[in-house]
Design a protein around this motif. Structure first.
Motif, PDB file in Angstrom:
ATOM      1  N   SER A 158      15.021  57.459  13.077  1.00  0.00           N
ATOM      2  CA  SER A 158      15.686  58.634  12.499  1.00  0.00           C
ATOM      3  C   SER A 158      16.613  58.213  11.380  1.00  0.00           C
ATOM      4  O   SER A 158      16.735  57.026  11.077  1.00  0.00           O
ATOM      5  N   ASP A 159      17.276  59.199  10.821  1.00  0.00           N
ATOM      6  CA  ASP A 159      18.309  58.916   9.840  1.00  0.00           C
ATOM      7  C   ASP A 159      19.516  58.310  10.563  1.00  0.00           C
ATOM      8  O   ASP A 159      19.868  58.763  11.662  1.00  0.00           O
ATOM      9  N   PHE A 160      20.149  57.332   9.933  1.00  0.00           N
ATOM     10  CA  PHE A 160      21.343  56.714  10.523  1.00  0.00           C
ATOM     11  C   PHE A 160      22.360  57.772  10.941  1.00  0.00           C
ATOM     12  O   PHE A 160      22.991  57.660  11.996  1.00  0.00           O
ATOM     13  N   HIS A 177      14.541  42.116   0.922  1.00  0.00           N
ATOM     14  CA  HIS A 177      15.431  40.951   1.072  1.00  0.00           C
ATOM     15  C   HIS A 177      15.678  40.305  -0.282  1.00  0.00           C
ATOM     16  O   HIS A 177      15.017  40.643  -1.265  1.00  0.00           O
ATOM     17  N   GLY A 192      19.229  49.686   9.540  1.00  0.00           N
ATOM     18  CA  GLY A 192      17.996  49.420   8.798  1.00  0.00           C
ATOM     19  C   GLY A 192      17.158  48.337   9.467  1.00  0.00           C
ATOM     20  O   GLY A 192      17.325  47.153   9.187  1.00  0.00           O
ATOM     21  N   PHE A 193      16.223  48.741  10.358  1.00  0.00           N
ATOM     22  CA  PHE A 193      15.379  47.776  11.075  1.00  0.00           C
ATOM     23  C   PHE A 193      14.355  47.134  10.136  1.00  0.00           C
ATOM     24  O   PHE A 193      14.075  45.938  10.230  1.00  0.00           O
ATOM     25  N   GLY A 194      13.781  47.940   9.241  1.00  0.00           N
ATOM     26  CA  GLY A 194      12.854  47.435   8.217  1.00  0.00           C
ATOM     27  C   GLY A 194      11.715  46.623   8.776  1.00  0.00           C
ATOM     28  O   GLY A 194      10.914  47.092   9.588  1.00  0.00           O
ATOM     29  N   THR A 195      11.645  45.358   8.368  1.00  0.00           N
ATOM     30  CA  THR A 195      10.561  44.479   8.800  1.00  0.00           C
ATOM     31  C   THR A 195      10.825  43.867  10.180  1.00  0.00           C
ATOM     32  O   THR A 195       9.935  43.250  10.756  1.00  0.00           O
ATOM     33  N   VAL A 222      18.246  51.123  13.762  1.00  0.00           N
ATOM     34  CA  VAL A 222      17.804  52.462  13.353  1.00  0.00           C
ATOM     35  C   VAL A 222      16.894  52.327  12.140  1.00  0.00           C
ATOM     36  O   VAL A 222      17.089  51.420  11.319  1.00  0.00           O
ATOM     37  N   LEU A 243      12.974  41.392  10.576  1.00  0.00           N
ATOM     38  CA  LEU A 243      13.274  39.969  10.344  1.00  0.00           C
ATOM     39  C   LEU A 243      14.392  39.449  11.245  1.00  0.00           C
ATOM     40  O   LEU A 243      14.326  38.329  11.760  1.00  0.00           O
ATOM     41  N   HIS A 244      15.424  40.269  11.469  1.00  0.00           N
ATOM     42  CA  HIS A 244      16.582  39.756  12.211  1.00  0.00           C
ATOM     43  C   HIS A 244      16.308  39.575  13.706  1.00  0.00           C
ATOM     44  O   HIS A 244      16.958  38.768  14.355  1.00  0.00           O
ATOM     45  N   ASN A 270      20.305  53.444  -2.310  1.00  0.00           N
ATOM     46  CA  ASN A 270      20.393  53.927  -0.914  1.00  0.00           C
ATOM     47  C   ASN A 270      21.836  54.394  -0.641  1.00  0.00           C
ATOM     48  O   ASN A 270      22.461  53.977   0.319  1.00  0.00           O
ATOM     49  N   ALA A 295      21.352  47.877   4.487  1.00  0.00           N
ATOM     50  CA  ALA A 295      20.694  48.953   3.743  1.00  0.00           C
ATOM     51  C   ALA A 295      20.179  48.399   2.413  1.00  0.00           C
ATOM     52  O   ALA A 295      20.511  47.264   2.042  1.00  0.00           O
TER      53      ALA A 295
HETATM   54  C1  LIG Z   1      17.079  46.423   2.839  1.00  0.00           C
HETATM   55  S1  LIG Z   1      15.989  47.120   4.028  1.00  0.00           S
HETATM   56  C2  LIG Z   1      16.325  45.920   5.260  1.00  0.00           C
HETATM   57  C3  LIG Z   1      15.731  46.073   6.557  1.00  0.00           C
HETATM   58  C4  LIG Z   1      15.766  44.985   7.607  1.00  0.00           C
HETATM   59  N1  LIG Z   1      17.065  44.645   8.086  1.00  0.00           N
HETATM   60  C5  LIG Z   1      14.891  43.795   7.304  1.00  0.00           C
HETATM   61  O1  LIG Z   1      15.365  42.668   7.384  1.00  0.00           O
HETATM   62  O2  LIG Z   1      13.732  43.989   7.014  1.00  0.00           O
HETATM   63  C6  LIG Z   1      16.851  48.629   4.498  1.00  0.00           C
HETATM   64  C7  LIG Z   1      16.188  49.477   5.542  1.00  0.00           C
HETATM   65  O3  LIG Z   1      16.978  50.662   5.779  1.00  0.00           O
HETATM   66  C8  LIG Z   1      16.118  51.778   5.951  1.00  0.00           C
HETATM   67  N2  LIG Z   1      16.872  53.012   5.635  1.00  0.00           N
HETATM   68  C9  LIG Z   1      17.234  53.475   4.411  1.00  0.00           C
HETATM   69  N3  LIG Z   1      17.937  54.625   4.524  1.00  0.00           N
HETATM   70  C10 LIG Z   1      18.049  54.894   5.851  1.00  0.00           C
HETATM   71  C11 LIG Z   1      18.692  55.929   6.593  1.00  0.00           C
HETATM   72  N4  LIG Z   1      19.358  56.915   5.996  1.00  0.00           N
HETATM   73  N5  LIG Z   1      18.638  55.882   7.943  1.00  0.00           N
HETATM   74  C12 LIG Z   1      17.953  54.856   8.583  1.00  0.00           C
HETATM   75  N6  LIG Z   1      17.321  53.860   7.908  1.00  0.00           N
HETATM   76  C13 LIG Z   1      17.369  53.861   6.564  1.00  0.00           C
HETATM   77  C14 LIG Z   1      15.001  51.502   4.972  1.00  0.00           C
HETATM   78  O4  LIG Z   1      13.839  52.241   5.267  1.00  0.00           O
HETATM   79  C15 LIG Z   1      14.821  49.990   5.148  1.00  0.00           C
HETATM   80  O5  LIG Z   1      13.913  49.709   6.167  1.00  0.00           O
END
Ligand SMILES: C[S@@+](CC[C@H](N)C(=O)[O-])C[C@H]1O[C@@H](n2cnc3c(N)ncnc32)[C@H](O)[C@@H]1O
Length: 276
Positions: free
Chosen positions: A165-167, A25, A60-63, A88, A65-66, A192, A186
């Motif tokens: 998975s991959d987007f 972030h 990008g689910f990541g943490t 995803v 947060l949303h 990325n 992303a």
């Molecule tokens: C900037 S982070 C933000 C995540 C989230 N929205 C948050 O608030 O924490 C981007 C996320 O996209 C994921 N990511 C990157 N490349 C990806 C792909 N090709 N397919 C799916 N997820 C991907 C990363 O692992 C990371 O968790």
């Protein structure tokens, strides 16, 4: 290597990605940026306040947060919206890392709910989904597979489904209906790049409602050109602290009437060959 959690300038937390060498972030304020870029600019805050039902796609689910922020906004507005939240994640974080984000401070109980989603996602195999239904009066349980939401008439809920998975392998035909809101979150285009291609934005367009709104913190010219070539119109918005400008996009130019616009013709001409 252990993931390093930091406190950003508005007091909310973020984590540093060793893989992408970037924070998840904005370090000038994680929560402030998320609220501006993904909730206010896209109209998500307003839709919740007006109790409208919402289908949302996050890249990008990541943490998570949303999800925490959404439940915070739901509580604050007493929203009765039924939300279908699809996300995803290719590289899930461990639940312990997510718990250290301290989402309970944003919305009580969300540290554990999002922590449990993260546990299940971390355990899931590539191509599997994890889903959770959060209702104001019932605790959420993370499950694999795709159970239906029972007896939902009039009941507010957020059904979160995260695909591991991959987007580009994500089958977006699973959506309950075309997405009205898209959170494109992303990492930056230089680290990325696979999530900033024309193909990415075309895929999102195919899953989107004709009046959908997409939010992103990015204002890079090349990324905007990829969005335009992918079928989106772009609006320019003043950024949160630490960013001069961010972008909002829609397949319907009329949805952007409140925003300044970019010269789409010029960007298309400049990047068409390079990006196709
Ligand atoms: C900037 S982070 C933000 C995540 C989230 N929205 C948050 O608030 O924490 C981007 C996320 O996209 C994921 N990511 C990157 N490349 C990806 C792909 N090709 N397919 C799916 N997820 C991907 C990363 O692992 C990371 O968790």
């Amino acid at each position: 290597m252990a993931s390093k959690i930091i406190t950003t300038r508005d007091g909310s937390r973020s984590v540093f990605s060793n893989r992408f060498q970037q924070h998840y972030h904005n370090i000038a304020g994680a929560l402030t940026e998320s609220r501006n870029v993904f909730f206010d600019n896209t109209g998500l805050s307003k839709a919740l306040a007006e109790h409208r039902d919402i289908t949302l796609v996050e890249v990008g689910f990541g943490t998570g947060l949303h999800v925490a922020l959404l439940e915070c906004m739901r509580k604050r507005t007493g929203s009765r919206s039924q939300v279908h939240y699809y996300s995803v994640e290719k590289f899930p974080l461990e639940g312990d890392v997510v718990r250290r984000m301290d989402f309970g401070r944003i919305c009580p109980g969300m540290d554990e709910v999002v922590g449990r989603i993260a546990d299940a996602l971390f355990e899931a195999r590539d191509g599997e989904s994890v889903s959770v239904t959060i209702t104001p009066d019932k605790p959420a349980v993370a499950e694999k597979g795709l159970p239906d939401v029972e007896n939902t008439a009039g009941t507010p809920f957020t059904r979160v489904e995260v695909f591991r998975s991959d987007f580009h392998d994500w089958d977006l035909s699973v959506l309950n209906r075309p997405a009205q809101i898209i959170l494109h979150d992303a990492f930056s285009p230089d680290t990325n790049p696979d999530l900033w291609t024309v193909a990415t934005f075309r895929k999102l367009l195919e899953a989107a409602d004709p009046h959908a709104m997409l939010g992103t913190y990015c204002s890079a010219t090349r990324a905007r050109a990829a969005m335009i070539l992918g079928g989106w119109h772009i609006g320019r918005v003043q950024g949160p602290p630490g960013k001069r400008e961010v972008s909002v996009a829609s397949p319907d130019a009329a949805m952007l009437s409140a925003f300044k616009r970019v010269n789409e013709e010029l960007l298309m001409k400049r990047f068409r060959e390079e990006l196709s």
